[in-house]
Motif scaffolding. Structure first.
Motif, short mmCIF file in Angstrom:
data_model
loop_
_atom_site.label_atom_id
_atom_site.label_comp_id
_atom_site.label_asym_id
_atom_site.label_seq_id
_atom_site.Cartn_x
_atom_site.Cartn_y
_atom_site.Cartn_z
N LEU A 42 95.58 -17.34 37.74
CA LEU A 42 96.44 -18.12 36.88
C LEU A 42 96.75 -17.53 35.75
CD1 LEU A 42 94.80 -21.70 37.38
CD2 LEU A 42 96.64 -20.71 38.56
N GLY A 43 96.48 -16.27 35.67
CA GLY A 43 96.75 -15.44 34.15
C GLY A 43 95.71 -15.64 33.37
N VAL A 71 80.57 -33.46 28.63
CA VAL A 71 81.55 -32.97 29.67
C VAL A 71 81.31 -31.58 30.04
CG1 VAL A 71 82.75 -35.16 29.29
CG2 VAL A 71 83.34 -32.99 28.24
N ILE A 72 81.95 -31.17 31.05
CA ILE A 72 82.02 -29.63 31.15
C ILE A 72 83.60 -29.15 30.42
CG2 ILE A 72 82.36 -27.90 32.93
CD1 ILE A 72 80.60 -29.43 34.73
N ALA A 73 83.51 -28.20 29.81
CA ALA A 73 84.42 -27.57 29.31
C ALA A 73 84.65 -26.10 29.66
CB ALA A 73 84.43 -27.73 27.50
N LEU A 74 86.09 -25.90 29.96
CA LEU A 74 86.19 -24.37 30.15
C LEU A 74 86.97 -23.74 29.16
CD1 LEU A 74 86.01 -22.46 32.53
CD2 LEU A 74 88.52 -22.75 33.01
N PHE A 75 86.51 -23.04 28.62
CA PHE A 75 87.18 -22.20 27.41
C PHE A 75 87.56 -20.70 28.08
CE2 PHE A 75 83.99 -24.41 25.29
CZ PHE A 75 84.29 -24.80 24.21
N TYR A 76 88.75 -20.52 27.84
CA TYR A 76 89.51 -19.42 28.66
C TYR A 76 90.50 -18.50 27.50
CZ TYR A 76 93.64 -21.95 28.89
OH TYR A 76 95.26 -22.78 28.59
N ALA A 134 98.91 -16.72 27.41
CA ALA A 134 99.40 -17.95 26.74
C ALA A 134 98.80 -19.19 27.19
CB ALA A 134 101.16 -17.84 27.35
N LEU A 135 99.06 -20.26 26.51
CA LEU A 135 98.39 -21.63 26.94
C LEU A 135 98.96 -21.96 28.26
CD1 LEU A 135 96.60 -23.81 25.63
CD2 LEU A 135 98.77 -25.07 25.27
N ILE A 136 98.02 -22.15 29.20
CA ILE A 136 98.22 -22.52 30.82
C ILE A 136 98.46 -24.17 30.63
CG2 ILE A 136 97.68 -22.58 33.26
CD1 ILE A 136 95.92 -20.02 32.17
N ASP A 137 99.32 -24.55 31.54
CA ASP A 137 99.54 -26.03 31.43
C ASP A 137 98.19 -26.90 31.98
OD1 ASP A 137 100.07 -28.78 32.50
OD2 ASP A 137 101.94 -28.21 33.05
N GLU A 138 97.78 -27.66 31.48
CA GLU A 138 96.40 -28.35 31.96
C GLU A 138 96.63 -28.87 33.45
OE1 GLU A 138 93.62 -31.82 30.35
OE2 GLU A 138 94.04 -30.34 28.88
N ALA A 139 98.05 -29.49 33.55
CA ALA A 139 98.11 -29.80 34.93
C ALA A 139 97.55 -28.93 36.13
CB ALA A 139 99.44 -30.63 35.14
N VAL A 140 98.12 -27.66 35.79
CA VAL A 140 97.90 -26.74 36.74
C VAL A 140 96.43 -26.18 36.78
CG1 VAL A 140 98.45 -24.16 37.02
CG2 VAL A 140 100.19 -25.61 36.28
N LEU A 141 95.74 -26.14 35.60
CA LEU A 141 94.48 -25.92 35.77
C LEU A 141 93.56 -26.84 36.53
CD1 LEU A 141 94.01 -24.71 31.96
CD2 LEU A 141 93.74 -23.35 33.99
N ARG A 142 93.82 -28.17 36.25
CA ARG A 142 93.08 -29.40 37.02
C ARG A 142 93.48 -29.27 38.53
NH1 ARG A 142 90.74 -32.79 33.60
NH2 ARG A 142 91.50 -32.76 31.50
N TYR A 186 89.93 -28.25 28.94
CA TYR A 186 90.49 -26.68 29.00
C TYR A 186 90.63 -26.35 27.55
CZ TYR A 186 90.26 -27.85 33.93
OH TYR A 186 89.77 -27.90 35.28
N ILE A 187 90.13 -25.26 27.08
CA ILE A 187 90.40 -24.87 25.76
C ILE A 187 90.73 -23.53 25.56
CG2 ILE A 187 89.45 -24.55 23.53
CD1 ILE A 187 87.28 -26.97 24.46
N HIS A 188 92.09 -23.36 25.31
CA HIS A 188 92.43 -21.94 25.34
C HIS A 188 91.75 -21.02 23.66
CE1 HIS A 188 95.41 -18.61 23.87
NE2 HIS A 188 95.25 -18.28 25.05
N ARG A 189 91.41 -19.99 24.05
CA ARG A 189 90.80 -19.07 22.79
C ARG A 189 91.38 -17.83 22.81
NH1 ARG A 189 89.52 -23.32 20.92
NH2 ARG A 189 87.29 -23.88 20.14
#
Length: 494
Positions: A415-416, A433-438, A442-450, A466-469
């Protein structure tokens, strides 16, 4: 003085022995007494006599298939009584069940099948199937009842999977004697008697339910109560009252959900049980205020079930997880040596504990007197154990242990995403809760990640955040610093 707790060994397991035959040893005597009641839907009661007949008939059906003793049977079964029936039937005839969660995706189930090479897959509609050549049965086979296969109590009985630090699920091999070792919990945690009605909040196919909610009550001649599939946590208090449960067992998150609504009177309830993750003091206090009963917590692991606990006869000291159950030999170690009382160290279980696993899937227990866990604790001179956290980055999601490496592997180089780190973060008091830092261009659509997570990870492993860094912090050795990510996120959230 050293942090070693040893009050002598438990009574030895009888030999020859069969775990399933032991669990059902009183079934004929108990006859029409309810062994299992599915609550919250149409009445569905299975007597001890009917349970025995069902298990032995399915055992006969499995034997008639021509399987050999020691063959492995992978479960792709849903949240129904067929799960524990098939589990006992396999063990009854010397087969080795692999009771995998129905929540696993096809990808995850395929990995387990690859590791275990099952001779048979038991399947129910709606549950994922592995990509594996083993034959698949869509219903439990039945035939003339089979006799139990008796033998060495140290031989392999079943395999369960836990999230390991390697980033893939780890198979844990348990012996027939494991069920005998669980008798130490009867007084050391449950205060379990034949008269009890035990309501476990979990699904049939969760190992916590399988042991505490089914195998142990049946071994003691008690009645097991299991909620029907789809019953929300908020309804469980009413079911405890309606079905006169005397013991209620759940993970801390379930207690949290129940306490969001007013609770009915529960005149038959003696106490609650909690395991799977640390029980916050606030939940314990609110439950006591609402019900007039205590929650007794236990500390354990897939490799040895629960072995430290409080109980009605010996409640845990304040801010501790309890004491080692009678018959356990426990130590707190640093560099392989026992530490002084009240000194942090790694929790260890003596290798002679009858509940300790035979080993992981492809390896036996390591050498030495102690099996050393990744849990950091301290132990008082009186044996009171205080849990201080894990020595690795394992996460806890609703009572399930989840490896961050497994979550990260599902997203790595897709997914880039150029880099990612999974960790549990606190979003409010006592709720993680479980968080994914990535990192990505560019910011990825959260619906795509889910959607991506849903194809590769069981629901309880899927990130909720889902947290973009721009970058991910690393230590001097180049390893991800998940703790720094978590601390920085929680500091901002404050």
């Amino acid at each position: 003085m050293q942090s070693v707790f040893d009050q002598g060994p438990p009574p030895p397991c009888p030999a020859p022995f069969n775990m399933a035959a032991y669990v059902l040893s009183r079934a004929k005597e108990l006859g029409d007494k309810p062994a299992l009641q599915v609550v919250g839907a149409e009445p569905d009661i299975l007597s001890y006599g009917a349970l025995y007949d069902r298990v032995t008939a399915v055992a006969g059906g499995l034997k008639a298939l021509g399987l050999s003793e020691g063959d492995r049977v992978l479960f792709r079964l849903g949240n129904t009584p067929d799960f524990p029936v098939a589990y006992l039937a396999c063990i009854w005839v010397g087969l080795v069940p692999i009771p995998a969660s129905s929540q696993l995706t096809a990808f995850e189930a395929t990995e387990i099948a690859r590791q275990t090479n099952p001779a048979l897959v038991l399947h129910q509609v709606g549950v994922s199937l592995p990509d594996h050549p083993a034959p698949v049965l869509a219903s439990l086979p039945v035939a003339e009842p089979a006799l139990p296969v008796l033998g060495d109590p140290n031989r392999l009985a079943y395999i369960i999977f836990t999230s390991g630090t390697s980033g893939r699920p780890s198979g844990v091999r348990h012996a027939h004697r494991a069920i005998w070792a669980r008798r130490m919990m009867w007084d050391g945690w449950y205060s379990l008697t034949e008269q009890d009605r035990v309501l476990h909040a979990g699904a049939f196919n969760w190992t916590y339910t399988l042991g505490t909610g089914l195998m142990d009550p049946w071994s003691a001649g008690a009645t097991a109560l299991i909620p029907a599939s789809g019953i929300p946590s908020e309804a469980l208090g009413g079911l405890v009252a309606e079905h006169q449960a005397s013991i209620f067992a759940a993970a801390p998150g379930v207690y949290r959900q129940i306490l969001k609504s007013p609770l009915p009177q529960m005149p038959n309830l003696r106490h609650g049980l909690s395991a799977g993750e640390s029980l916050p003091h606030a939940i314990r206090r609110k439950w006591a205020e609402a019900t007039g009963t205590d929650i007794h917590e236990a500390l354990g692991m897939s490799e040895c079930s629960t072995f430290i606990s409080g109980s009605p006869s010996a409640p845990a000291a304040p801010n501790t997880s309890g004491r080692p159950q009678d018959g356990r030999r426990i130590a707190v170690l640093h560099d392989g040596q026992p530490v002084a009382p009240d000194t942090p160290g790694l929790l260890a279980i003596h290798r002679d504990d009858p509940g300790l696993m035979l080993g992981y899937l492809d390896s036996d227990l390591p050498s030495g007197d102690w099996f050393i866990t990744a849990d950091t604790v301290s132990m008082s001179a009186q044996g009171d154990v205080t849990y201080l956290g894990r020595n690795d980055d394992m996460m806890n999601a609703g009572g399930y242990r989840v490896s961050p490496l497994e979550v990260e592997a599902a997203f790595s180089q897709s997914l880039g995403i150029t880099g990612c780190a999974a960790t549990a973060v606190e979003i409010k008091a006592d709720t993680q809760v479980i968080a994914l830092f990535y990192t990505a261009d560019a910011l990825i659509d959260e619906a795509v990640l889910r959607a991506h997570a849903q194809t590769l990870l069981a629901r309880y492993k899927q990130p909720r955040l889902y947290i973009h860094r721009d970058t991910l912090p690393k230590g001097g050795n180049g390893k991800l610093n998940r703790r720094l990510l978590r601390d920085a996120f929680e500091a901002l959230d404050d």
